[in-house]
Design a protein around this motif. Structure first.
Motif, PDB file in Angstrom:
ATOM      1  N   LYS A  12       2.342   1.828  -3.406  1.00  0.00           N
ATOM      2  CA  LYS A  12       1.291   2.188  -4.331  1.00  0.00           C
ATOM      3  C   LYS A  12       0.950   3.722  -3.968  1.00  0.00           C
ATOM      4  O   LYS A  12       0.782   4.625  -4.841  1.00  0.00           O
ATOM      5  N   THR A  13       0.856   4.190  -2.637  1.00  0.00           N
ATOM      6  CA  THR A  13       0.701   5.496  -2.335  1.00  0.00           C
ATOM      7  C   THR A  13       1.749   6.402  -3.030  1.00  0.00           C
ATOM      8  O   THR A  13       1.586   7.506  -3.517  1.00  0.00           O
ATOM      9  N   ASP A  43       4.937   3.112 -15.481  1.00  0.00           N
ATOM     10  CA  ASP A  43       3.939   4.023 -15.495  1.00  0.00           C
ATOM     11  C   ASP A  43       4.484   5.329 -15.910  1.00  0.00           C
ATOM     12  O   ASP A  43       5.463   5.989 -15.305  1.00  0.00           O
ATOM     13  N   SER A  56       0.755  -1.098  -0.027  1.00  0.00           N
ATOM     14  CA  SER A  56      -0.190   0.122  -0.037  1.00  0.00           C
ATOM     15  C   SER A  56       0.884   1.322   0.067  1.00  0.00           C
ATOM     16  O   SER A  56       0.527   2.213  -0.611  1.00  0.00           O
ATOM     17  N   LYS A  91       2.578   5.307  -7.028  1.00  0.00           N
ATOM     18  CA  LYS A  91       1.307   5.362  -7.741  1.00  0.00           C
ATOM     19  C   LYS A  91       1.429   3.999  -8.750  1.00  0.00           C
ATOM     20  O   LYS A  91       1.092   3.655  -9.793  1.00  0.00           O
ATOM     21  N   LEU A  92       2.129   3.055  -8.344  1.00  0.00           N
ATOM     22  CA  LEU A  92       2.392   1.923  -9.205  1.00  0.00           C
ATOM     23  C   LEU A  92       2.136   0.601  -7.986  1.00  0.00           C
ATOM     24  O   LEU A  92       2.702   0.776  -6.918  1.00  0.00           O
TER      25      LEU A  92
END
Length: 182
Positions: A37-38, A53, A34, A41-42
């Motif tokens: 990802k935060t 990305d 998490s 952004k992947l």
């Protein structure tokens, strides 16, 4: 170091416009997933793959290690965002930009050129687009990922970058193509 290029039967380029980080953490942890990802952004990629990305890349190095590649202009912001997202968790985040070098191999025979130097099976069936692996190139350690069918990227230690560039240029030299036997 400035970017350099060699044109043989494929094009070899040393890329110098990206920064690299190593993240060591428990990649099976939902909290770590998490946070990554935060911060970037992947999502954490699966074993043997990488996630991309735009120009940000997360590559799976081992069960507790990611290689993160970001554009040089985003270096400070990406590092800070990841640190903030990981706050309170057990991790090691290091900027390894000065310790790593990155090359691209482009052209219809890119896999062939790299296969001359690496013991791994680089066929599309075994190493598809999106694949990432640690390996060696002749006598040095490195990692490789398949960005497109005709474009591979290679990462190695900066201390051996001249050696790796020479290896790649030799393997891509016009006239050194592997020809099928009749």
């Amino acid at each position: 170091m400035s970017e350099r290029e060699f044109q043989g039967y494929v094009t070899i380029r040393q890329k110098c416009d990206h920064s690299m980080f190593t993240l060591r953490a428990n990649l099976a942890s939902n909290k770590v997933k998490s946070a990554v990802k935060t911060g970037l952004k992947l999502a954490v990629p699966k074993r043997g793959t990488y996630a991309k990305d735009n120009e940000v890349i997360l590559a799976w190095m081992s069960p507790d290690e990611l290689l993160i590649i970001v554009p040089e202009a985003e270096r400070s912001a990406a590092f800070a965002a990841l640190e903030q997202a990981l706050e309170g968790l057990h991790y090691l985040l290091a900027d390894v930009s000065d310790a790593r070098a990155c090359f691209t191999i482009e052209g219809g025979s890119a896999r062939e050129v790299v296969a001359k130097l690496s013991p791994m099976d680089l066929s599309a069936a075994q190493f598809p687009v999106g694949g990432f692996a640690r390996t060696r190139f002749a006598q040095v350690a490195g990692a490789i990922f398949v960005e497109q069918e005709d474009r591979l990227s290679l990462v190695c230690f900066r201390s051996v970058q001249d050696y790796v560039f020479s290896l790649l240029c030799g393997a891509a030299k016009l006239g050194s193509e592997v020809r099928a036997q009749s």
